[in-house]
Design an enzyme around this catalytic site. Structure first.
Site, mmCIF file in Angstrom:
data_model
loop_
_atom_site.group_PDB
_atom_site.id
_atom_site.type_symbol
_atom_site.label_atom_id
_atom_site.label_comp_id
_atom_site.label_asym_id
_atom_site.label_seq_id
_atom_site.Cartn_x
_atom_site.Cartn_y
_atom_site.Cartn_z
ATOM 1 N N LYS A 217 85.798 -115.694 -6.919
ATOM 2 C CA LYS A 217 85.973 -114.365 -7.505
ATOM 3 C C LYS A 217 84.903 -114.102 -8.530
ATOM 4 O O LYS A 217 84.657 -114.984 -9.351
ATOM 5 C CB LYS A 217 87.364 -114.332 -8.150
ATOM 6 C CG LYS A 217 87.662 -113.098 -8.947
ATOM 7 C CD LYS A 217 88.995 -113.234 -9.591
ATOM 8 C CE LYS A 217 89.186 -112.021 -10.465
ATOM 9 N NZ LYS A 217 90.322 -112.139 -11.309
ATOM 10 N N LYS B 236 86.011 -118.859 -10.654
ATOM 11 C CA LYS B 236 86.137 -117.510 -11.195
ATOM 12 C C LYS B 236 85.098 -117.329 -12.291
ATOM 13 O O LYS B 236 85.071 -118.067 -13.266
ATOM 14 C CB LYS B 236 87.546 -117.308 -11.754
ATOM 15 C CG LYS B 236 87.737 -115.956 -12.426
ATOM 16 C CD LYS B 236 89.184 -115.743 -12.807
ATOM 17 C CE LYS B 236 89.370 -114.474 -13.591
ATOM 18 N NZ LYS B 236 90.767 -114.268 -13.989
ATOM 19 N N ARG C 5 85.574 -113.852 -22.339
ATOM 20 C CA ARG C 5 86.195 -114.985 -21.637
ATOM 21 C C ARG C 5 85.172 -116.057 -21.223
ATOM 22 O O ARG C 5 85.432 -116.876 -20.363
ATOM 23 C CB ARG C 5 86.916 -114.486 -20.387
ATOM 24 C CG ARG C 5 87.983 -113.439 -20.643
ATOM 25 C CD ARG C 5 89.038 -113.490 -19.551
ATOM 26 N NE ARG C 5 89.779 -112.256 -19.380
ATOM 27 C CZ ARG C 5 90.674 -111.777 -20.231
ATOM 28 N NH1 ARG C 5 90.924 -112.406 -21.358
ATOM 29 N NH2 ARG C 5 91.322 -110.655 -19.964
HETATM 30 C C1 PBG Z 1 93.364 -112.239 -15.166
HETATM 31 C C2 PBG Z 1 92.827 -111.636 -13.945
HETATM 32 C C3 PBG Z 1 91.733 -110.779 -13.917
HETATM 33 C C4 PBG Z 1 91.590 -110.365 -12.599
HETATM 34 C C5 PBG Z 1 92.581 -110.986 -11.844
HETATM 35 N N1 PBG Z 1 93.330 -111.798 -12.698
HETATM 36 C C6 PBG Z 1 90.904 -110.247 -15.002
HETATM 37 C C7 PBG Z 1 90.190 -111.077 -15.946
HETATM 38 O O1 PBG Z 1 89.983 -112.261 -15.752
HETATM 39 O O2 PBG Z 1 89.860 -110.498 -16.969
HETATM 40 C C8 PBG Z 1 90.529 -109.409 -12.140
HETATM 41 C C9 PBG Z 1 90.745 -108.709 -10.879
HETATM 42 C C10 PBG Z 1 89.912 -107.519 -10.659
HETATM 43 O O3 PBG Z 1 88.946 -107.201 -11.391
HETATM 44 O O4 PBG Z 1 90.203 -106.837 -9.680
HETATM 45 N N2 PBG Z 1 94.128 -113.213 -15.221
#
Ligand code: PBG
Length: 332
Positions: free
Chosen positions: A254, A201, A223
């Site tokens: 992701k 991610k 983050r």
């Molecule tokens: C957070 C989480 C995020 C998404 C899924 N789980 C956001 C982030 O990490 O700030 C993003 C999903 C999206 O943008 O559709 N735990």
């Protein structure tokens, strides 16, 4: 003198593109609604159904509206959902997410009662529940406390499983999160609940609209000390390998579109199923351009989803799930 030969006949790949029947026969990648997972934002405000302004057609849904939403999702042919919670209170440790009466356990119980056949995945993270918006408790020096977070998310996963979640999906990018959750689940007799790890991610600007939807934008900082640096490819393989060792059942990459190379590489390097998250910003861009009349939104949506599958994703988490499933049903 060389003997005279016939010139080679022209090779004509276009023969196999002449009409839709032959194109369908030789098509290599076909979208299947059974591969889609639809994200749902569940709010503690029971009677709310608020459209998310940066995600047209997506809503924060209160429990009163959930049954109707489920009926519509199921009738479109979708079999899996992933839940995100918008809790009634936030604090520094995300305590709301640890109680049996939290918004997610309530939603899971309702779904399992109303539509037991729907496969329910829960996002396991603290950012929606902390007042500072980070994915774990923050130390005095501003860093997220990795090991304290592990304990909290393992408890959160058990609470979700106890409510009836079919699968949990940790998204916080803490080191050791899969092992901690696996151990927590096994200890509480949930050995049968799989873990889909957000293994790879990236710290992406494509999450912007999601943070509006889940009200989870960090109040300070960003983050980047836990999510991955977008330029890195080898690091993706290292993260995925660690999660395999820790017992992940499914590996997720992701975002999806700017990372199709990573999806392919993870697909080729591991034998676990690979999921891709077609994230909020990817969804929002298509809608924005389509609204302006600059692109054909429907075709772009299908082209994107097909590309994600062609890159190697077995499962696709996507806000387009309902529309894409309806189109697939109409075309088959
Ligand atoms: C957070 C989480 C995020 C998404 C899924 N789980 C956001 C982030 O990490 O700030 C993003 C999903 C999206 O943008 O559709 N735990």
């Amino acid at each position: 003198m060389l003997p005279k030969t016939e010139p080679l006949p022209l090779i004509r790949p276009r023969r196999l593109r002449a009409n839709e029947a032959i194109r369908a026969l030789v098509r290599e990648t076909v979208l299947d609604p059974a591969d889609f997972i639809f994200p749902l934002f569940i709010t503690h405000e029971r009677s709310a159904r608020k459209e998310i302004s940066s995600m047209p057609g997506q809503f924060q849904i209160g429990l009163d509206h959930l049954p109707a939403e489920l009926d519509s999702i199921i009738s479109a042919g979708i079999r899996g959902v992933i839940l995100f919670g918008i809790p009634s209170f936030k604090d520094s440790r995300g305590t709301e997410s640890l109680g049996e009466e939290g918004i997610i356990p309530q939603a899971v119980r309702l779904i399992k009662k109303h539509a037991p056949e729907l496969y329910v995945i829960t996002d396991v993270c603290l950012c929606e529940y902390t007042d500072h918006g980070h994915c774990g408790p923050v130390l005095e020096n501003g860093e997220v406390d990795n090991d304290a977070t592990l304990e909290l998310i393992a408890r959160q996963a058990v609470v979700h499983a106890r409510a009836g979640a079919d699968m949990v999906a940790p998204s916080g990018m803490m080191d050791g999160m899969v092992a901690a959750i696996r151990a927590g689940l096994d200890r509480e007799h949930f050995a049968g609940v799989p873990v889909m790890s957000y293994a790879v991610k990236y710290a992406s600007a494509f999450y912007g609209p999601f943070r509006d939807a889940a009200e989870s934008a960090p109040r300070f900082g960003d983050r980047r000390s836990y999510q991955m640096d977008p330029p890195n490819r080898r690091e993706a393989l290292r993260e995925a390998a660690l999660d395999v060792e820790e017992g992940a059942d499914i590996l997720m990459v992701k975002p999806a579109l700017a990372y199709l190379d990573i999806i392919r590489e993870v697909r080729d390097s591991f034998d676990l199923p690979v999921a891709a998250y077609n994230v909020s910003g990817e969804f929002a861009m298509v809608h924005a351009a389509a609204q302006k009349g600059w692109i054909d939104g429907e075709r772009v949506m299908l082209e994107m989803l097909t590309a994600i599958k062609r890159a190697g994703a077995d499962l696709i988490l996507t806000y387009f799930a309902r529309e894409a499933a309806q189109l697939a049903a109409r075309n088959s």
